[in-house]
Design a protein around this motif. Structure first.
Motif, mmCIF file in Angstrom:
data_model
loop_
_atom_site.group_PDB
_atom_site.id
_atom_site.type_symbol
_atom_site.label_atom_id
_atom_site.label_comp_id
_atom_site.label_asym_id
_atom_site.label_seq_id
_atom_site.Cartn_x
_atom_site.Cartn_y
_atom_site.Cartn_z
ATOM 1 N N PRO A 393 0.818 -1.223 0.000
ATOM 2 C CA PRO A 393 0.000 0.000 0.000
ATOM 3 C C PRO A 393 0.850 1.270 0.000
ATOM 4 O O PRO A 393 0.503 2.253 -0.660
ATOM 5 C CB PRO A 393 -0.802 -0.117 1.301
ATOM 6 N N ILE A 394 1.996 1.209 0.703
ATOM 7 C CA ILE A 394 2.879 2.382 0.724
ATOM 8 C C ILE A 394 3.448 2.630 -0.676
ATOM 9 O O ILE A 394 3.506 3.781 -1.138
ATOM 10 C CB ILE A 394 4.030 2.179 1.746
ATOM 11 N N LEU A 396 2.077 1.907 -3.499
ATOM 12 C CA LEU A 396 1.020 2.479 -4.345
ATOM 13 C C LEU A 396 0.828 3.969 -4.077
ATOM 14 O O LEU A 396 0.687 4.769 -5.008
ATOM 15 C CB LEU A 396 -0.302 1.725 -4.132
ATOM 16 N N VAL A 397 0.835 4.338 -2.792
ATOM 17 C CA VAL A 397 0.665 5.759 -2.444
ATOM 18 C C VAL A 397 1.843 6.569 -2.999
ATOM 19 O O VAL A 397 1.660 7.659 -3.555
ATOM 20 C CB VAL A 397 0.541 5.939 -0.906
ATOM 21 N N LEU A 398 3.059 6.012 -2.894
ATOM 22 C CA LEU A 398 4.234 6.714 -3.427
ATOM 23 C C LEU A 398 4.165 6.848 -4.947
ATOM 24 O O LEU A 398 4.600 7.850 -5.505
ATOM 25 C CB LEU A 398 5.525 5.995 -3.013
ATOM 26 N N VAL A 400 1.391 7.201 -6.620
ATOM 27 C CA VAL A 400 0.417 8.278 -6.858
ATOM 28 C C VAL A 400 1.097 9.634 -6.683
ATOM 29 O O VAL A 400 0.976 10.525 -7.531
ATOM 30 C CB VAL A 400 -0.788 8.141 -5.892
ATOM 31 N N ILE A 401 1.868 9.766 -5.589
ATOM 32 C CA ILE A 401 2.527 11.052 -5.323
ATOM 33 C C ILE A 401 3.576 11.336 -6.407
ATOM 34 O O ILE A 401 3.703 12.463 -6.879
ATOM 35 C CB ILE A 401 3.184 11.045 -3.916
ATOM 36 N N TYR B 102 -10.379 5.305 -5.062
ATOM 37 C CA TYR B 102 -9.433 6.175 -4.346
ATOM 38 C C TYR B 102 -9.086 7.412 -5.186
ATOM 39 O O TYR B 102 -9.179 8.549 -4.705
ATOM 40 C CB TYR B 102 -8.181 5.362 -4.024
ATOM 41 N N SER B 122 -6.594 -1.292 1.221
ATOM 42 C CA SER B 122 -5.676 -2.098 0.405
ATOM 43 C C SER B 122 -4.862 -3.054 1.267
ATOM 44 O O SER B 122 -4.569 -4.177 0.851
ATOM 45 C CB SER B 122 -4.758 -1.209 -0.440
ATOM 46 N N THR B 141 1.732 6.465 7.174
ATOM 47 C CA THR B 141 1.935 6.855 5.771
ATOM 48 C C THR B 141 1.508 8.306 5.561
ATOM 49 O O THR B 141 2.202 9.087 4.906
ATOM 50 C CB THR B 141 1.119 5.926 4.828
#
Lengths: 502, 163
Positions: A393-394, A396-398, A400-401, B102, B122, B141
């Motif tokens: 999940p981290i 994926l967030v990275l 996106v950023i 999302y 997720s 996060t």
């Protein structure tokens, strides 16, 4: 250029900001190498937006640190868990894990780190001599020569993944086509934007690479079943190989360094090829052939040296010709372009501080990695136990950023998402994303040089092969295109002859 | 990889390449002395379609050369592959759906709120059994992203209607 000036440029790597960038790159690279499933290309694509804030020298030092750091880290999990963090460390599992089972995990890790350090340093010394030499000769290149060089790159790189050549070529063509999206490099005409304002300047490289490598990798990990991992404990005092092990490792390290560097100069999965080539060489030369696969130290020292040296070798065509021969160097090239740095023969002339600064950081990074990898190996090894359910999940967030941060545009995030889904499907259907990225970065150079060459020769196609240099390169292009078919034919006829004989 | 997959993938590639080639007709080719913006895409797209067609023909020929027994084996293999991979792929499909929700939510409820929820969902989807771990991960996060990207790197994220 005076040696003194080169030395002062090399020392740029020791400036505090660059030192910190090198350290951060080395640590992140080691973590990337340790964690299976997360490749250096994906992480470099994720980190590029961050490095843009650091400036070109520090930014590229950090990216390069991730690249060679990942080669160091890959051995840790191969030896301790029997899970290679990187494809280049697959061969290390054979003897490294066997050594761990015998209680010599510490020695194997130490030899892997020392071998990586020796090979890394050897390859940087060779890079320091070879890259300027190649860059200076490439200064004679005009548009026609550049066009042939990119064609040569496409032909040679079609073997990039070591899988189907045709599929790789198709992906390179897709990449070339995608590179034409946005304003054309000669006339400024807007192409293939399909009415979207956000792609008028071209498709975001970061969005595409984070999607193809990062998001697609997360999806691929999700589709696989999670395996429980056992871990051999390593104590600091065990990290000393005995005199016999050290003596047996010296020659494989030296051979692996030279072999790895030379293989690194070739297109394809150089680090993996180098590791396997070194393993088979050591096995052939060893007096203890029967110990291979059961914990022979030569089986760790040779391949680990070779894969690190290959990483250094792959930097030669990138820095001197602007040609990426591996997926990771393709992403590195993308990073350089985003920093406003065009690698190639003019890099040394126009930005010597950057060229030598990055090379200087390689020396520094290698030393840092040795210091980092030996005492912290236990901690790095424990990181492999971080379950994908927390790590992915981290990532994926990275992603996106990373995609958003490039242009502060949500459209790019959707492009990244689309590239992620496409990348996942591509892998499932046997198409690798790396050649696509190569096409994407080579496209603008190829198109510009073709059109300029035709304008210069006033439409005469012979302008593309008038010079001797062009003719030599076309000959190599032809040879590279035909050779696989000839070897395939020869192999088939040899096989049919032996079948008849039997 | 199965022959059916080879045929399907090469067909998709032929269609995509043909689409780009058709779209390329909008751009002028001009003359050899001054090539227009349509030339390079025409060359790249042309080679793309030709190569994809060669892959299609190669795969198609394979089916023709198969015996009846091999053909039925191929069908069984194809079905088994689908059934075996379905467990993981269902997860991927769900994740794609969650990802779409999302990304659609980012503008509406803001980056940090939607990221917090996304990380929890997720993480659970990837196999987290409890709630404590995913919630801690989501908070961590968010804090990391806020400090690194917004405070240090001065990236501005959408705040949404909540903040």
């Amino acid at each position: 250029m005076a040696d003194r000036t080169i030395l002062s440029f090399l020392l740029i790597a020791f400036q505090p900001a660059n030192l910190l960038a090198c350290f951060a790159g080395a640590v992140v690279g080691t973590l990337v190498g340790v964690l299976p499933g997360l490749g250096p290309a994906a992480v470099m694509a994720l980190v590029i937006p961050l490095t843009l804030k650091l400036g070109p020298t520090a930014g590229l030092i950090m990216l390069a640190g991730i690249y060679y750091g990942s080669m160091y880290g890959g051995s840790t999990t191969s030896i301790l868990v029997n899970v290679p963090g990187e494809p280049a460390s697959v061969v290390t599992t054979l003897d490294g894990y066997a050594m761990a089972k015998k209680g010599r995990a510490g020695a194997a890790l130490a030899i892997a780190a020392i071998g990586s350090f020796v090979a890394g340093t050897v390859s940087v010394i060779a890079l320091q001599f070879f890259a300027p030499l190649l860059a200076r000769s490439a200064l004679a290149f005009g548009p026609a020569e550049y066009f042939v060089l990119t064609v040569l790159g496409v032909i040679l790189l079609s073997n990039l993944t070591g899988k189907s050549r045709v599929k790789s070529l198709i992906m390179i063509m897709v990449g070339l086509m995608l590179s034409t999206i946005g304003f054309d490099p000669v006339g400024g005409v807007e192409r293939f934007s399909f009415g979207f304002e956000s792609v008028q300047g071209g498709i975001s490289f970061i969005a595409l690479t984070t999607g193809l490598f990062g998001v697609a990798e997360v999806f691929s990990v999700m589709a696989e079943k999670e395996k429980p991992m056992g871990l051999f404990p390593v104590r600091f005092r065990e990290l000393y190989p005995d005199r016999e092990e050290l003596k047996r490792s010296l020659a494989p390290m030296a051979r692996g360094s030279v072999l790895g560097f030379l293989i690194g100069l070739l297109p394809g999965p150089a680090a993996t090829m180098a590791a396997f080539a070194s393993y088979s060489l050591e096995r052939r030369l060893s007096k203890r052939r029967d110990q291979f696969g059961k914990g022979a130290i030569e089986g760790v020292a040779g391949p680990e040296s070779a894969n690190n040296a290959a990483a250094g070798g792959a930097m030669v065509p990138l820095l001197s010709l602007g040609l990426p021969f591996t997926p990771t160097t393709a992403v590195l090239l993308g990073g350089m372009l985003l920093h406003g740095v065009t690698p190639g023969p003019f890099l040394l002339r126009d930005r010597p501080e950057l060229f030598w600064g990055v090379i200087g950081s390689f020396y520094l990074g290698n030393a840092m990695l040795l210091i980092l990898n030996l005492p912290l190996v236990g901690i790095f090894a424990k990181i492999v136990r971080v379950a994908p359910r927390y790590l992915m999940p981290i990532v994926l967030v990275l992603c996106v950023i990373g995609a958003y941060g490039d242009n502060l545009n949500l459209f790019d995030v959707w492009v990244m998402f689309g590239a992620g889904v496409t990348g996942y499907l591509m892998r499932k259907y046997g198409y690798e994303p790396a050649p696509l990225v190569i096409g994407l970065v080579l496209g603008p150079v190829m198109e510009r040089s073709l059109r300029q060459a035709l304008i210069i020769s006033q439409g005469n196609l012979s302008g593309l092969w008038d010079s001797t240099l062009c003719q030599v390169m076309w000959f190599i292009v032809l040879l590279s295109a035909i050779l696989p078919f000839i070897t395939h034919y020869l192999r088939r006829s040899a096989a049919s002859v032996s079948k008849k004989a039997n | 990889m199965g022959i059916r997959k080879e045929i399907a993938s090469s067909l998709v590639l032929i269609l995509c390449g043909a689409f780009f080639l058709l779209y390329d007709t909008r751009y002028p080719l001009d003359q050899w002395a001054n090539p227009g913006p349509g030339v390079f895409p025409l060359l790249a797209g042309g080679i793309w379609v030709i190569l994809a067609a060669s892959e299609f023909i190669r795969a198609f020929r394979k089916t023709g050369s198969l015996t009846e027994e091999e053909r039925s084996k191929e069908k069984i293999r194809f079905l088994r592959e689908i059934l075996q991979r379905n467990t993981g792929e269902r997860k991927v499909l769900l994740m794609i759906a969650v990802f779409i929700i999302y990304l659609s939510m980012v503008k509406l409820v803001g980056f940090f709120t939607s990221t917090f929820l996304f990380v929890i969902v997720s993480s659970r989807l990837m196999g987290a059994k409890d709630w404590k771990g995913p919630v801690t991960l989501a908070a961590g996060t968010n804090l990391f992203c806020y400090l690194l990207f917004e405070v240090w790197l001065k990236l501005s994220f959408s705040r949404g209607i909540l903040f």
